[in-house]
Design an enzyme around this catalytic site. Structure first.
Site, mmCIF file in Angstrom:
data_model
loop_
_atom_site.group_PDB
_atom_site.id
_atom_site.type_symbol
_atom_site.label_atom_id
_atom_site.label_comp_id
_atom_site.label_asym_id
_atom_site.label_seq_id
_atom_site.Cartn_x
_atom_site.Cartn_y
_atom_site.Cartn_z
ATOM 1 N N GLY A 197 41.674 -16.083 171.520
ATOM 2 C CA GLY A 197 42.414 -15.991 170.311
ATOM 3 C C GLY A 197 43.953 -16.894 170.317
ATOM 4 O O GLY A 197 44.813 -16.643 169.556
ATOM 5 N N CYS A 198 43.818 -17.619 171.222
ATOM 6 C CA CYS A 198 45.046 -18.627 171.474
ATOM 7 C C CYS A 198 44.563 -19.777 170.409
ATOM 8 O O CYS A 198 43.476 -20.475 170.597
ATOM 9 C CB CYS A 198 45.392 -18.992 172.767
ATOM 10 S SG CYS A 198 45.965 -17.596 173.747
ATOM 11 N N SER A 199 45.761 -20.387 169.887
ATOM 12 C CA SER A 199 45.279 -21.605 169.271
ATOM 13 C C SER A 199 45.339 -22.819 170.285
ATOM 14 O O SER A 199 44.703 -23.788 170.024
ATOM 15 C CB SER A 199 46.539 -21.792 168.151
ATOM 16 O OG SER A 199 47.613 -22.105 168.909
#
Length: 136
Positions: free
Chosen positions: A47-49
């Site tokens: 979920g981290c860019s």
């Protein structure tokens, strides 16, 4: 690694957004190096860019120690901020912490783009899940 309270005090003294960015980047550089072999799919935070890896270990006395890294400077600073709060604490101490409330002092959502902050809940969840697993 610096003490979380000291980081918070320093951050609050900085008025300029660029100075705050520099502080986050500096914190990221202070992270204990994470060996490349530990940067795997299993240690990657979803979920981290940017790519973020967190590898928890348990010290002989039961306290938790985290290795962490990111391929983006600002994100690495955010990871360092979270690690500074929980590093070398017992699982019970980590579970008793309201990590989100502690981070609220930094107003990261107001300082950074949503792309840079979107993974924070997942980082917090990973730390808490690790603590819960090691406590139980």
């Amino acid at each position: 690694m610096r003490d979380f309270a000291d980081i918070a005090d320093e951050f609050e003294l900085l008025d300029d957004r660029d100075e705050r960015y520099r502080l986050l980047i500096e914190l990221g550089r202070e992270l204990e190096p994470m060996p490349a072999a530990l940067k795997t799919d299993a240690t990657k935070v979803r979920g981290c860019s940017a790519s973020v890896w967190v590898y928890p270990t348990q010290l002989d006395d039961g306290r938790l120690h985290f290795l962490a890294d990111s391929d983006a400077h600002i994100t690495k600073g955010i990871v360092a901020l979270i690690v500074s709060l929980v590093q070398d604490r017992s699982a019970a101490d980590i579970l008793a912490l309201d990590i989100k409330a502690e981070l609220a002092r930094f107003q990261l959502e107001a300082q950074l783009s949503s792309n840079r902050t979107q993974g924070i809940p997942n980082m917090i969840a990973l730390v808490r899940e690790t603590a819960a697993r090691m406590a139980g």
